[in-house]
Scaffold this active site. Structure first.
Site, PDB file in Angstrom:
ATOM      1  CD  GLU A 397       3.734  -6.196  -0.380  1.00  0.00           C
ATOM      2  OE1 GLU A 397       3.258  -5.712   0.661  1.00  0.00           O
ATOM      3  OE2 GLU A 397       4.795  -5.789  -0.918  1.00  0.00           O
ATOM      4  CD  GLN A 419       0.525  -5.610   7.186  1.00  0.00           C
ATOM      5  OE1 GLN A 419       0.963  -4.495   6.902  1.00  0.00           O
ATOM      6  NE2 GLN A 419       1.152  -6.462   7.977  1.00  0.00           N
ATOM      7  CG  PHE A 420      -4.220  -3.071   4.517  1.00  0.00           C
ATOM      8  CD1 PHE A 420      -5.423  -2.820   5.160  1.00  0.00           C
ATOM      9  CD2 PHE A 420      -3.053  -3.020   5.248  1.00  0.00           C
ATOM     10  CE1 PHE A 420      -5.451  -2.525   6.517  1.00  0.00           C
ATOM     11  CE2 PHE A 420      -3.065  -2.728   6.603  1.00  0.00           C
ATOM     12  CZ  PHE A 420      -4.273  -2.479   7.238  1.00  0.00           C
ATOM     13  CB  ALA A 421      -7.216  -5.472  -1.076  1.00  0.00           C
ATOM     14  CG  ASP A 422      -5.424  -0.532  -0.207  1.00  0.00           C
ATOM     15  OD1 ASP A 422      -5.994   0.517  -0.541  1.00  0.00           O
ATOM     16  OD2 ASP A 422      -5.888  -1.329   0.636  1.00  0.00           O
ATOM     17  CG  PHE A 423      -0.149  -3.172   1.009  1.00  0.00           C
ATOM     18  CD1 PHE A 423      -0.424  -1.832   0.756  1.00  0.00           C
ATOM     19  CD2 PHE A 423       0.071  -3.551   2.321  1.00  0.00           C
ATOM     20  CE1 PHE A 423      -0.472  -0.896   1.776  1.00  0.00           C
ATOM     21  CE2 PHE A 423       0.036  -2.624   3.355  1.00  0.00           C
ATOM     22  CZ  PHE A 423      -0.242  -1.288   3.086  1.00  0.00           C
ATOM     23  CG  HIS A 464      -4.027   1.296   4.837  1.00  0.00           C
ATOM     24  ND1 HIS A 464      -3.300   2.444   4.628  1.00  0.00           N
ATOM     25  CD2 HIS A 464      -3.147   0.371   5.314  1.00  0.00           C
ATOM     26  CE1 HIS A 464      -2.039   2.234   4.977  1.00  0.00           C
ATOM     27  NE2 HIS A 464      -1.919   0.992   5.395  1.00  0.00           N
TER      28      HIS A 464
END
Length: 658
Positions: A397, A419-423, A464
């Site tokens: 990322e 892919q997910f905001a968490d990442f 996630h």
């Protein structure tokens, strides 16, 4: 030191000497000014001039170079006016950052130089993006980027090399192995014989070069540039050299053994090359004196201009204005043809129509090409636009965000799908330190949208489910959109992509397939910073965004006796406080609902702004309702307790009864 003349003509050989001499004489002057307190800090490249001059001399002027602290020779070889450099180092308005940053922390499009940030690693990924833009636009160019031996331990270094190799980008990665990272010797930094060996693991051509031999540097880089322009591929170069002065002047060199200093002092790139040119009959003492006199005259003349320049003055309006590049939304009104679609369809449709509107737009993300992304938003995009523009990325990322910045620097647009905001935490550094600050620092666009599938209530657990907008609303220079409805998602996404500033675009995955709305089929835009009033009433003002809007709507449906103004913010930065103030002046009571945990969230700022600016209109305490101060749990029962849906009902009724 052995020099091989090859087929270089006399003029080229002498020019390389003059180019090395100039930064050396500038540095000697700067060290005097540092002792006099006329500049605040200096990172010396004395003894390493051959690397900067050799690389810059081998490249064309329209090719980007991304240097570091000790690469003054890159700037002088590109013939950047010394007056501007001196103003930059003195923090004057005539510098490249208007006094907002120091040293070589700046870029200049005119001279195709992009300076570093102190976090070092992101510029390697930026080089990838610049090179990718050249490749996609069919330009036969090379990008060169510098780092030190210490920087090769950073994750961004490895991510950037991997991306460049997978995508076969025309990047020359230049490692200046100068013996010490501040005071830490190389023996404590890495455990391989040569740093060039790190290229092997990435399937990359790599070499170790004598960084103090200007002809070896110039010859190798010149040959590589000529080949890579025609046959793009990355190359890793390790330049062996030594830092003859401290990391910066205040740190000194007491930690370096005397014999090591003496050994490298004898390898001085200028003294040795000077002796070689004298043996070749190309240089004598009179010519050397003449060169020095000419360069010193230029230094003194430009230094006088910079010194006479007035200190930079503070103007609050100018400071705030330069955080973002000015952008006026081109209003594209929606047409009459509508279809009832889900939020996920609206995002996909808006993204596809923006790809059609901007042929310089590139989408990057994990699994977004043939697979269509984990939420299938880009399904079919690879067939429609090709894999050059719809690019699967490795799991890296940080370097991908940096590459998006590089695309922007080199005239393109980028959308990155987390892919997910968490990442986004894995790409946090380039988001908040590169994208957010570049326009304020040196006027560079960050024409980047980062799509952020977010949110809970779907049983996805702690990694996630975060709705982490507060990480970014805190950071000046970023814009944040958070639509709750398909109509808004499509129009705001089009605006975000048009905007030359960086935008974090939150998409609640719990709403993707549960919320339908009639949405115009054609392309349209919606302005940022304009909330919508979904319900009207005189009793209370409810403010929310994202999934919270739908929780509030459901509550009002279950309590039809409550007459409330319900405001959907739609964007969090810029934030539409005017609509909130107008409503509060009517109702006298305010409750703010957010899915994020309470402390430090957007509700806190809204509450503080109302207290400061509309306190006299309040008929009760402001209520903030949010999720618990815990990570997001997986179990349905636990997640239901974590989320604020029921607590919102209780707080709303309490405030109405106050």
């Amino acid at each position: 030191m052995k020099y091989r003349r090859e087929n270089y003509d006399d003029a080229t050989l002498v020019q390389l000497y003059r180019r090395m001499l100039k930064p050396r004489l500038i540095e000697e002057k700067m060290l005097i000014l540092l002792r006099q307190g006329k500049i605040s800090k200096w990172f010396s490249g004395i003894g390493q001039e051959a690397i900067s001059i050799g690389v810059a001399s081998a490249m064309d002027k329209e090719e980007y170079i991304l240097p570091m602290h000790r690469n003054l020779g890159v700037f002088t070889t590109r013939e950047i006016p010394l007056q501007q450099l001196f103003s930059q180092w003195q923090g004057k308005a005539g510098g490249f950052t208007k006094g907002r940053d120091r040293s070589f922390h700046f870029g200049t499009q005119e001279y195709k130089v992009v300076g570093m940030i102190s976090h070092l690693g992101p510029q390697l990924g930026v080089a990838d993006g610049i090179a990718l833009a050249d490749l996609l636009q069919g330009r036969e160019r090379v990008t060169a980027v510098f780092t030190g031996e210490g920087g090769t331990s950073e994750g961004d270094f490895h991510e950037a090399l991997n991306i460049a190799s997978v995508w076969q980008l025309p990047v020359i990665f230049c490692i200046e192995n100068n013996g010490y990272g501040l005071s830490t010797p190389t023996s404590e930094q890495y455990n391989c014989k040569d740093l060039s060996d790190r290229g092997i693991g990435y399937g990359m051509e790599s070499y170790t070069i004598d960084g103090n031999n200007v002809l070896e540097v110039f010859g190798k880089v010149d040959a590589l540039c000529k080949r890579i322009r025609k046959h793009p591929q990355p190359v890793l170069l390790e330049f062996r050299t030594f830092r003859m002065r401290g990391h910066e002047e205040a740190s000194g060199t007491k930690y370096v053994p005397d014999e090591l200093m003496a050994t490298w002092g004898a390898k001085d790139p200028i003294a040795n090359y000077e002796a070689f040119l004298a043996r070749e009959g190309l240089l004598n003492s009179a010519q050397i004196d003449a060169f020095k006199s000419e360069i010193n005259s230029e230094i003194n003349e430009h230094l006088q201009f910079a010194t006479r320049e007035s200190p930079v003055s503070f103007n609050q309006s100018n400071e705030l204005k330069d955080v973002y590049k000015q952008f006026e939304v081109e209003q594209v009104a929606p047409k009459d043809k509508m279809e009832n679609i889900r939020l996920v369809d609206a995002v996909s449709q808006g993204l596809k129509q923006s790809m059609e509107a901007h042929d310089n737009l590139v989408i990057m993300g994990q699994d977004i090409a043939e697979y269509g992304g984990v939420f299938k938003i880009t399904d079919g995009f690879a067939d429609a636009f090709g894999k050059d523009r719809v690019r699967n990325t490795p799991i890296c990322e940080s370097a991908i965000v940096s590459a998006a910045m590089g695309l922007s620097i080199n005239g393109m647009k980028a959308v990155v799908e987390m892919q997910f905001a968490d990442f986004a935490s894995s790409g946090f550094n380039p988001i908040v330190n590169y994208l957010a600050k570049s326009h304020y620092r040196w006027g560079a666009n960050a024409d980047v949208v980062i799509r952020m599938p977010c949110g809970g209530d779907v049983g996805a657990g702690p990694f996630h489910s975060q709705t982490n907008e507060a990480w970014f609303t805190k950071t000046p220079g970023l814009k944040v959109a958070y639509p709750a409805f398909p109509y808004d998602a499509k129009g705001l996404l089009a605006t975000a992509i048009n905007d030359p500033n960086p935008v974090l675009f939150f998409e609640h995955k719990g709403l993707y397939r549960s919320i339908y709305q009639d949405v115009p089929t054609d392309y349209y835009t919606l302005p940022f910073g304009k909330a919508t009033l979904l319900r009207k009433g005189d009793q209370i003002t409810i403010v929310s965004y994202g999934a919270g809007v739908h929780w509030a709507l459901r509550t009002l449906e279950e309590h039809p006796d409550i007459e409330a103004d319900l405001i959907d913010l739609r964007t969090l930065m810029p934030l539409d406080m005017a609509t909130i103030y107008t409503s509060l002046e009517k109702t006298g009571k305010l409750i703010i609902l957010q899915e994020d945990s309470l402390f430090g969230g957007i509700a806190s700022d809204i509450s503080a702004l109302v207290m400061e600016n509309r306190f006299e209109y309040l008929d009760g305490p402001i209520k903030r309702v949010a999720s618990l101060e815990t990570p997001i749990p997986f179990s349905k029962n636990l997640e239901d307790g974590y989320l604020p849906k029921q607590r919102f009902v209780t707080a709303l009724l309490e405030l109405l009864a106050y």
